[in-house]
Enzyme design. Structure first.
Site, PDB file in Angstrom:
ATOM      1  N   LYS A  77       9.210  53.183  40.208  1.00 47.97           N
ATOM      2  CA  LYS A  77       8.851  51.821  40.598  1.00 47.97           C
ATOM      3  C   LYS A  77       8.605  51.740  42.100  1.00 47.97           C
ATOM      4  CE  LYS A  77      10.564  47.080  39.844  1.00 47.97           C
ATOM      5  NZ  LYS A  77      11.652  46.280  39.220  1.00 47.97           N
ATOM      6  N   SER A 152       9.980  42.587  36.754  1.00 47.56           N
ATOM      7  CA  SER A 152       9.178  43.125  37.842  1.00 47.56           C
ATOM      8  C   SER A 152       8.813  44.602  37.643  1.00 47.56           C
ATOM      9  CB  SER A 152       9.936  42.976  39.168  1.00 47.56           C
ATOM     10  OG  SER A 152      11.166  43.701  39.146  1.00 47.56           O
ATOM     11  N   SER A 176      14.116  42.193  34.836  1.00 48.84           N
ATOM     12  CA  SER A 176      12.981  43.017  35.264  1.00 48.84           C
ATOM     13  C   SER A 176      12.829  44.342  34.544  1.00 48.84           C
ATOM     14  CB  SER A 176      13.069  43.267  36.774  1.00 48.84           C
ATOM     15  OG  SER A 176      12.842  42.077  37.485  1.00 48.84           O
TER      16      SER A 176
END
Length: 464
Positions: A77, A152, A176
């Site tokens: 990420k 996210s 997320s």
């Protein structure tokens, strides 16, 4: 090859039936084919990955197996520091930032032999459950490019769904890891805080935000957990148990007589009709496996205020010194809320969360698991900044549509998102399996049983 499971890929590597270079090139071709439409991987480290894959093959030729992810391409990420690879946090302020060191979760994956293929998209500083930012734009849902991939960790979820990588890491404060898994028909685990250590120089004691794994199958998810979990002295909340516990078989959970609480709305939240229809099929699946499922009226009072207070405090702590004029609207709004938090607010939030924890501790004395929708809505239009209403009920701000995920975040409990089915329009919907704090492996075992019984996760998107 790109849609094999991570476990299958590793078996082929060990048997020398495929090389690490061949495996990497298959994924690079897949990225070239589908990423322009989906926009999941935002920084590609192809040449570095090729060099590492060649080294992995030389080791295999000498009979050296570095670890349980040897030769496997993975993505990280873009919130997560990667030494020598651009890490922007989705913010224009850090658009050219290249860290000098790997984050702990990256280091553990690399020490296990994984090969970093690139970085996955995230909203600015992971703010919100819709993956869009000013640096790279929006990540689109592989099942419908006009829809959001969630967030996210939306870039990670979309990359997994399209076969760009077999494993990816993510993070979760208000959903997320779970929301994008639900939106993209993959699996994600929000671990018990401290299970996957997250050393921090500014918020070492903060328990709402966690790092965790994402994958296409629960077996692959558990494989990654075995690598990234485990004690680290730099994290004061770190769980003193080896990640090796996650190498134990997943099929050891006897569901006969298991007590599962089913909450279709987590205590009164509005839920989209299509989401409600799909998730309502989950109890019968577990009952068919021998579990006793009981609908409950859940009392999560206090979760809303506690989450928002701690979150606001965290944003001021983490981003309050950055120039506000260079922050996006969502981050700036959160920082402003943080400036309003008083000591009395924090004291009240602590009392509310403590009482909630004790109520849920008693709840888990009665029930083995909680079953609930991950998200209150299916994937929404990618051009919408956030969900503004559910079932005709208006929502006060961009956070409110995520309550079904962030109320669970307050519980200090492990929660897995598992594919549950599809809307009439073909959009994925996930179900959330929540366990007692520190019962991460039991949650994964129930998730595995659900996955094997339904097969929803095997349905692939077009991605183009």
């Amino acid at each position: 090859m790109h849609y094999l499971t991570a476990v299958e890929m590793l078996e082929l590597l060990r048997a020398r039936q495929v090389s690490a270079v061949e495996l990497l090139e298959a994924h690079l071709r897949r990225i070239e084919e589908v990423n322009p439409a989906v926009n999941a991987i935002v920084t590609l480290a192809a040449e570095r990955a090729r060099t590492e894959a060649e080294a992995a093959d030389r080791d295999l030729a000498r009979g050296v197996w570095r670890g349980s992810l040897h030769g496997l391409p993975v993505a990280h990420k873009d919130l997560t520091d990667t030494a020598g690879i651009r890490t922007t946090y989705g913010s224009p302020i850090f658009a050219g930032h290249v860290p000098a060191h790997d984050a702990l979760i990256v280091r553990r994956m690399r020490e296990a032999g994984a090969i970093t293929i690139g970085k996955t998209n995230t909203p600015e500083f992971g703010t919100g459950s819709h993956t869009v930012n000013e640096v790279f734009g929006a990540t689109r849902n592989p099942y419908d490019l006009s829809r959001s991939a969630g967030g996210s960790s939306g870039g990670a979820a979309a990359a997994l769904a399209c076969g760009m990588v077999p494993l990816a890491d993510g993070s979760d404060m208000g959903g997320s890891l779970r929301n994008p898994a639900s939106f993209c028909n993959v699996v994600g685990l929000r671990p018990t805080p401290g299970r996957v250590p997250s050393p921090s120089p500014t918020a070492a004691w903060f328990t709402l935000g966690v790092s965790g794994p994402m994958a296409r199958t629960v077996a692959d998810l558990t494989l990654l957990m075995s690598v990234v979990a485990g004690f680290d002295p730099a994290s004061p909340l770190s769980v003193a148990e080896s990640g090796a516990v996650f190498t134990e078989p997943l099929d050891l959970l006897d569901l006969t007589g298991l007590r599962v609480a089913w909450s279709p709305d987590l205590g009164g939240l509005p839920v989209d009709a299509e989401t409600a229809r799909v998730t309502a099929t989950a109890p019968a699946v577990l009952e068919g496996l021998g579990a006793r499922v009981e609908r409950v009226d859940l009392d999560l009072s206090g979760a809303e205020e506690a989450f928002r207070t701690y979150r606001a405090w965290y944003y001021l702590l983490s981003y309050g010194d950055l120039p506000p004029e260079r922050l996006g609207g969502n981050v700036r709004w959160n920082v402003e809320r943080g400036r309003e938090v008083t000591g009395a607010d924090l004291a009240r939030a602590e009392r509310l969360r403590s009482r909630l924890y004790q109520r849920m501790s008693a709840f888990f004395d009665v029930y083995d698991f909680l079953l609930a929708p991950v998200s209150q809505v299916p994937p929404f239009p990618v051009d919408a900044p956030y969900v503004t209403e559910i079932g005709g009920e208006p929502l006060p701000d961009y956070l409110a549509w995520m309550r079904s995920a962030y109320w669970v975040s307050v519980l200090h409990a492990p929660a897995a998102s598992v594919p549950c089915g599809f809307t009439s329009g073909g959009l994925p919907v996930g179900v959330q399996i929540v366990g007692r704090p520190f019962a991460d492996l039991r949650v994964l075992r129930l998730a595995h049983a659900f996955e094997q019984a339904t097969g929803h996760g095997s349905r692939r998107p077009d991605c183009r």
